[in-house]
Design a protein around this motif. Structure first.
Motif, PDB file in Angstrom:
ATOM      1  N   LEU A 115       0.827  -1.211   0.000  1.00 41.43           N
ATOM      2  CA  LEU A 115       0.000   0.000   0.000  1.00 41.43           C
ATOM      3  C   LEU A 115       0.861   1.260   0.000  1.00 41.43           C
ATOM      4  CD1 LEU A 115      -2.782   1.435   0.286  1.00 41.43           C
ATOM      5  CD2 LEU A 115      -2.524   1.181   2.761  1.00 41.43           C
ATOM      6  N   VAL A 116       1.926   1.261   0.812  1.00 42.48           N
ATOM      7  CA  VAL A 116       2.746   2.470   0.940  1.00 42.48           C
ATOM      8  C   VAL A 116       3.913   2.504  -0.060  1.00 42.48           C
ATOM      9  CG1 VAL A 116       2.146   2.684   3.369  1.00 42.48           C
ATOM     10  CG2 VAL A 116       4.271   1.525   2.743  1.00 42.48           C
ATOM     11  N   GLY A 117       3.961   1.506  -0.948  1.00 48.53           N
ATOM     12  CA  GLY A 117       4.967   1.516  -1.996  1.00 48.53           C
ATOM     13  C   GLY A 117       6.353   1.098  -1.551  1.00 48.53           C
ATOM     14  N   LEU A 118       6.450   0.227  -0.524  1.00 50.04           N
ATOM     15  CA  LEU A 118       7.748  -0.188  -0.011  1.00 50.04           C
ATOM     16  C   LEU A 118       7.953  -1.704  -0.063  1.00 50.04           C
ATOM     17  CD1 LEU A 118       8.116   2.119   3.152  1.00 50.04           C
ATOM     18  CD2 LEU A 118       9.325   2.322   0.968  1.00 50.04           C
ATOM     19  N   ILE A 119       7.100  -2.409  -0.765  1.00 49.13           N
ATOM     20  CA  ILE A 119       7.186  -3.867  -0.781  1.00 49.13           C
ATOM     21  C   ILE A 119       8.533  -4.339  -1.361  1.00 49.13           C
ATOM     22  CG2 ILE A 119       6.048  -4.087  -3.030  1.00 49.13           C
ATOM     23  CD1 ILE A 119       5.653  -6.472  -0.010  1.00 49.13           C
ATOM     24  N   SER A 120       9.073  -3.595  -2.315  1.00 49.14           N
ATOM     25  CA  SER A 120      10.344  -3.987  -2.930  1.00 49.14           C
ATOM     26  C   SER A 120      11.544  -3.672  -2.037  1.00 49.14           C
ATOM     27  CB  SER A 120      10.524  -3.287  -4.284  1.00 49.14           C
ATOM     28  OG  SER A 120      10.619  -1.883  -4.110  1.00 49.14           O
ATOM     29  N   ARG A 121      11.299  -2.907  -0.969  1.00 50.56           N
ATOM     30  CA  ARG A 121      12.389  -2.526  -0.054  1.00 50.56           C
ATOM     31  C   ARG A 121      12.225  -3.153   1.327  1.00 50.56           C
ATOM     32  NH1 ARG A 121      14.927   2.182  -1.861  1.00 50.56           N
ATOM     33  NH2 ARG A 121      16.472   1.614  -0.268  1.00 50.56           N
ATOM     34  N   LYS A 122      11.403  -4.178   1.437  1.00 51.34           N
ATOM     35  CA  LYS A 122      11.071  -4.713   2.760  1.00 51.34           C
ATOM     36  C   LYS A 122      12.270  -5.368   3.452  1.00 51.34           C
ATOM     37  CE  LYS A 122       9.212  -9.293   1.515  1.00 51.34           C
ATOM     38  NZ  LYS A 122       8.020 -10.164   1.653  1.00 51.34           N
ATOM     39  N   LYS A 123      13.271  -5.807   2.688  1.00 56.47           N
ATOM     40  CA  LYS A 123      14.457  -6.428   3.283  1.00 56.47           C
ATOM     41  C   LYS A 123      15.547  -5.405   3.616  1.00 56.47           C
ATOM     42  CE  LYS A 123      12.917 -10.698   2.832  1.00 56.47           C
ATOM     43  NZ  LYS A 123      12.565 -11.517   4.012  1.00 56.47           N
ATOM     44  N   ASP A 124      15.337  -4.159   3.190  1.00 58.11           N
ATOM     45  CA  ASP A 124      16.343  -3.118   3.424  1.00 58.11           C
ATOM     46  C   ASP A 124      16.266  -2.597   4.856  1.00 58.11           C
ATOM     47  OD1 ASP A 124      16.819  -3.513   0.796  1.00 58.11           O
ATOM     48  OD2 ASP A 124      16.219  -1.521   0.128  1.00 58.11           O
ATOM     49  N   LYS A 125      17.418  -2.214   5.391  1.00 57.05           N
ATOM     50  CA  LYS A 125      17.464  -1.688   6.756  1.00 57.05           C
ATOM     51  C   LYS A 125      16.853  -0.294   6.813  1.00 57.05           C
ATOM     52  CE  LYS A 125      21.577  -4.320   8.114  1.00 57.05           C
ATOM     53  NZ  LYS A 125      22.992  -4.234   8.542  1.00 57.05           N
ATOM     54  N   ALA A 140       2.563   2.625   7.312  1.00 52.17           N
ATOM     55  CA  ALA A 140       2.293   1.182   7.202  1.00 52.17           C
ATOM     56  C   ALA A 140       2.136   0.576   8.591  1.00 52.17           C
ATOM     57  CB  ALA A 140       3.417   0.491   6.438  1.00 52.17           C
ATOM     58  N   ALA A 141       3.009   0.969   9.521  1.00 51.07           N
ATOM     59  CA  ALA A 141       2.940   0.448  10.889  1.00 51.07           C
ATOM     60  C   ALA A 141       1.635   0.851  11.562  1.00 51.07           C
ATOM     61  CB  ALA A 141       4.134   0.962  11.704  1.00 51.07           C
ATOM     62  N   ALA A 142       1.205   2.090  11.339  1.00 49.89           N
ATOM     63  CA  ALA A 142      -0.036   2.573  11.957  1.00 49.89           C
ATOM     64  C   ALA A 142      -1.263   1.865  11.402  1.00 49.89           C
ATOM     65  CB  ALA A 142      -0.164   4.084  11.746  1.00 49.89           C
ATOM     66  N   LEU A 143      -1.134   1.304  10.194  1.00 51.68           N
ATOM     67  CA  LEU A 143      -2.277   0.662   9.538  1.00 51.68           C
ATOM     68  C   LEU A 143      -2.330  -0.855   9.735  1.00 51.68           C
ATOM     69  CD1 LEU A 143      -2.199   2.559   6.114  1.00 51.68           C
ATOM     70  CD2 LEU A 143      -3.874   2.872   7.944  1.00 51.68           C
ATOM     71  N   LEU A 144      -1.351  -1.422  10.456  1.00 54.42           N
ATOM     72  CA  LEU A 144      -1.248  -2.879  10.567  1.00 54.42           C
ATOM     73  C   LEU A 144      -2.498  -3.536  11.149  1.00 54.42           C
ATOM     74  CD1 LEU A 144       2.455  -3.500  11.643  1.00 54.42           C
ATOM     75  CD2 LEU A 144       1.336  -4.296   9.548  1.00 54.42           C
ATOM     76  N   ASN A 145      -3.149  -2.850  12.084  1.00 54.04           N
ATOM     77  CA  ASN A 145      -4.346  -3.453  12.690  1.00 54.04           C
ATOM     78  C   ASN A 145      -5.633  -2.941  12.046  1.00 54.04           C
ATOM     79  OD1 ASN A 145      -3.920  -0.888  13.726  1.00 54.04           O
ATOM     80  ND2 ASN A 145      -4.933  -1.336  15.668  1.00 54.04           N
ATOM     81  N   ASP A 146      -5.520  -2.416  10.820  1.00 53.55           N
ATOM     82  CA  ASP A 146      -6.676  -1.918  10.056  1.00 53.55           C
ATOM     83  C   ASP A 146      -7.529  -0.955  10.886  1.00 53.55           C
ATOM     84  OD1 ASP A 146      -6.101  -3.290   7.670  1.00 53.55           O
ATOM     85  OD2 ASP A 146      -7.010  -5.126   8.459  1.00 53.55           O
ATOM     86  N   ASP A 153       0.312  13.754  12.308  1.00 51.76           N
ATOM     87  CA  ASP A 153       0.727  15.087  12.752  1.00 51.76           C
ATOM     88  C   ASP A 153       1.846  15.584  11.846  1.00 51.76           C
ATOM     89  OD1 ASP A 153       1.083  17.403  14.145  1.00 51.76           O
ATOM     90  OD2 ASP A 153       1.877  16.485  15.964  1.00 51.76           O
ATOM     91  N   GLU A 154       1.532  16.588  11.028  1.00 53.96           N
ATOM     92  CA  GLU A 154       2.491  17.165  10.080  1.00 53.96           C
ATOM     93  C   GLU A 154       3.170  16.062   9.248  1.00 53.96           C
ATOM     94  OE1 GLU A 154       2.762  20.290   9.544  1.00 53.96           O
ATOM     95  OE2 GLU A 154       2.162  21.367  11.348  1.00 53.96           O
ATOM     96  N   PRO A 155       2.390  15.299   8.476  1.00 52.83           N
ATOM     97  CA  PRO A 155       2.939  14.125   7.787  1.00 52.83           C
ATOM     98  C   PRO A 155       3.977  14.438   6.711  1.00 52.83           C
ATOM     99  CG  PRO A 155       0.707  14.576   7.047  1.00 52.83           C
ATOM    100  CD  PRO A 155       0.952  15.457   8.230  1.00 52.83           C
ATOM    101  N   THR A 156       3.992  15.669   6.192  1.00 51.15           N
ATOM    102  CA  THR A 156       4.967  15.989   5.134  1.00 51.15           C
ATOM    103  C   THR A 156       6.080  16.902   5.636  1.00 51.15           C
ATOM    104  OG1 THR A 156       3.649  17.884   4.369  1.00 51.15           O
ATOM    105  CG2 THR A 156       3.208  15.749   3.344  1.00 51.15           C
ATOM    106  N   LEU A 170      -0.660   8.997  -1.065  1.00 48.07           N
ATOM    107  CA  LEU A 170      -0.931   7.881  -0.156  1.00 48.07           C
ATOM    108  C   LEU A 170      -2.123   8.189   0.745  1.00 48.07           C
ATOM    109  CD1 LEU A 170      -0.210   5.155   1.048  1.00 48.07           C
ATOM    110  CD2 LEU A 170       1.541   6.285   2.435  1.00 48.07           C
ATOM    111  N   ILE A 171      -2.192   9.405   1.249  1.00 50.17           N
ATOM    112  CA  ILE A 171      -3.324   9.809   2.097  1.00 50.17           C
ATOM    113  C   ILE A 171      -4.630   9.677   1.327  1.00 50.17           C
ATOM    114  CG2 ILE A 171      -4.414  11.797   3.231  1.00 50.17           C
ATOM    115  CD1 ILE A 171      -1.558  12.686   4.021  1.00 50.17           C
ATOM    116  N   ILE A 172      -4.625  10.137   0.079  1.00 57.07           N
ATOM    117  CA  ILE A 172      -5.838  10.054  -0.753  1.00 57.07           C
ATOM    118  C   ILE A 172      -6.226   8.592  -0.978  1.00 57.07           C
ATOM    119  CG2 ILE A 172      -6.770  10.523  -3.051  1.00 57.07           C
ATOM    120  CD1 ILE A 172      -5.035  13.077  -3.065  1.00 57.07           C
ATOM    121  N   LYS A 173      -5.219   7.738  -1.232  1.00 58.23           N
ATOM    122  CA  LYS A 173      -5.482   6.313  -1.477  1.00 58.23           C
ATOM    123  C   LYS A 173      -6.079   5.640  -0.231  1.00 58.23           C
ATOM    124  CE  LYS A 173      -2.184   4.020  -3.513  1.00 58.23           C
ATOM    125  NZ  LYS A 173      -0.928   3.219  -3.724  1.00 58.23           N
TER     126      LYS A 173
END
Length: 299
Positions: A115-125, A140-146, A153-156, A170-173
């Motif tokens: 969803l957040v566009g990081l699936i290809s980087r999931k193994k990266d530190k 992504a962490a905040a959305l884990l429990n749906d 707070d000031e996301p950008t 992402l917010i719109i999606k």
């Protein structure tokens, strides 16, 4: 529509300083609400109170039509401070730890990384992530429990233009998937582009609460000039859809009280014997409306 949050006369004082001054508003399910105001306006303090992190001085609030408790807060995802993860662990490992804390299934991890566009980087530190990627991982962490509500707070804050666009999209999606979003921001452009509703705060006081469209519902104005400016000014002041005429440089600025097409205005003026040599319609921006509210408060 169903209300997910109701705030009634909420107040917070720190000694003699009033950070939040008697604010009341409600949040309806499925919308994106922006708490808009300059730094120090009370946005973060308000979020802290409704998340039980700050004790209010007075007032009350309800989540999902019930008094705030751990059960209601489990239905909320929030990012209030800068993302904090273990720098030497991968994105996946960090989310596994968060999932265990939230008692969420590990099967949600790939779904949220996608969803957040990081699936290809999931193994990266985590330490190798850009600031924008760190913010997206935090979402992504905040959305884990749906959660039913996501608070940001000031996301950008601090992001480069590309990072801002990615977070905005992402917010719109997320909102399109039915999650109610409450975000605090001092950026007018951010609120105007992603929010359906806005709560304007300044010096702890609420100046406006409602839809962005209603706040920005003026019919705009026209900037116009003609060979005979005196006749033009007189005629504009007689028209029923003009409320105010002022001078702007070598032209006239006329405020509209109803929706009018520039071509129709040109035709009406021509019928009054006036041939205009300049006519441009302006639509008042959210920025103009915001600063008008601030100015009215200070007067």
């Amino acid at each position: 529509m169903n209300k997910v949050l109701e705030i009634h006369q909420l107040t917070k004082r720190f000694g003699s300083f009033t950070a939040v001054n008697n604010i009341s508003f409600s949040v309806e399910k499925g919308n994106v609400y922006g708490l808009l105001g300059p730094n120090g306006s009370g946005k973060s303090t308000t979020l802290g109170m409704i998340l039980n992190a700050i004790n209010p001085t007075a007032g009350s609030w309800k989540w999902f039509d019930q008094n705030p408790d751990n059960n209601s807060l489990k239905r909320i995802g929030a990012i209030i401070e800068s993302p904090k993860f273990y720098p030497y662990l991968s994105a996946q490992k960090n989310l596994e730890i968060v999932a265990d804390i939230k008692e969420a299934s590990h099967t949600k991890i790939d779904e949220k990384l996608e969803l957040v566009g990081l699936i290809s980087r999931k193994k990266d530190k985590f330490q190798h992530f850009s600031l924008g990627m760190k913010q997206r991982l935090a979402i992504a962490a905040a959305l884990l429990n749906d959660p039913e509500v996501l608070i940001l707070d000031e996301p950008t804050n601090g992001l480069d233009p590309q990072g801002i666009i990615q977070i905005r999209e992402l917010i719109i999606k997320i909102a399109e998937q039915g999650t109610t979003i409450i975000l605090a921001s001092h950026l007018l452009d951010e609120v105007e582009k992603v929010c359906s509703h806005v709560v304007v705060l300044n010096q702890g006081k609420m100046l406006y609460a409602g839809s962005v469209d209603q706040m920005n519902s003026s019919f705009g104005s026209i900037v116009v000039s003609a060979a005979n400016m005196e006749t033009l000014e007189y005629t504009l002041k007689t028209l029923p859809f003009i409320s105010k005429v002022t001078h702007e440089n070598s032209k006239l600025l006329a405020v509209l009280t109803e929706e009018k097409d520039p071509a129709d205005i040109n035709k009406i003026l021509f019928e009054h014997g006036i041939v205009v040599n300049h006519l441009v319609k302006r639509k008042e921006s959210l920025e103009h409306q915001f600063f008008q509210l601030i100015q009215n408060q200070n007067n």
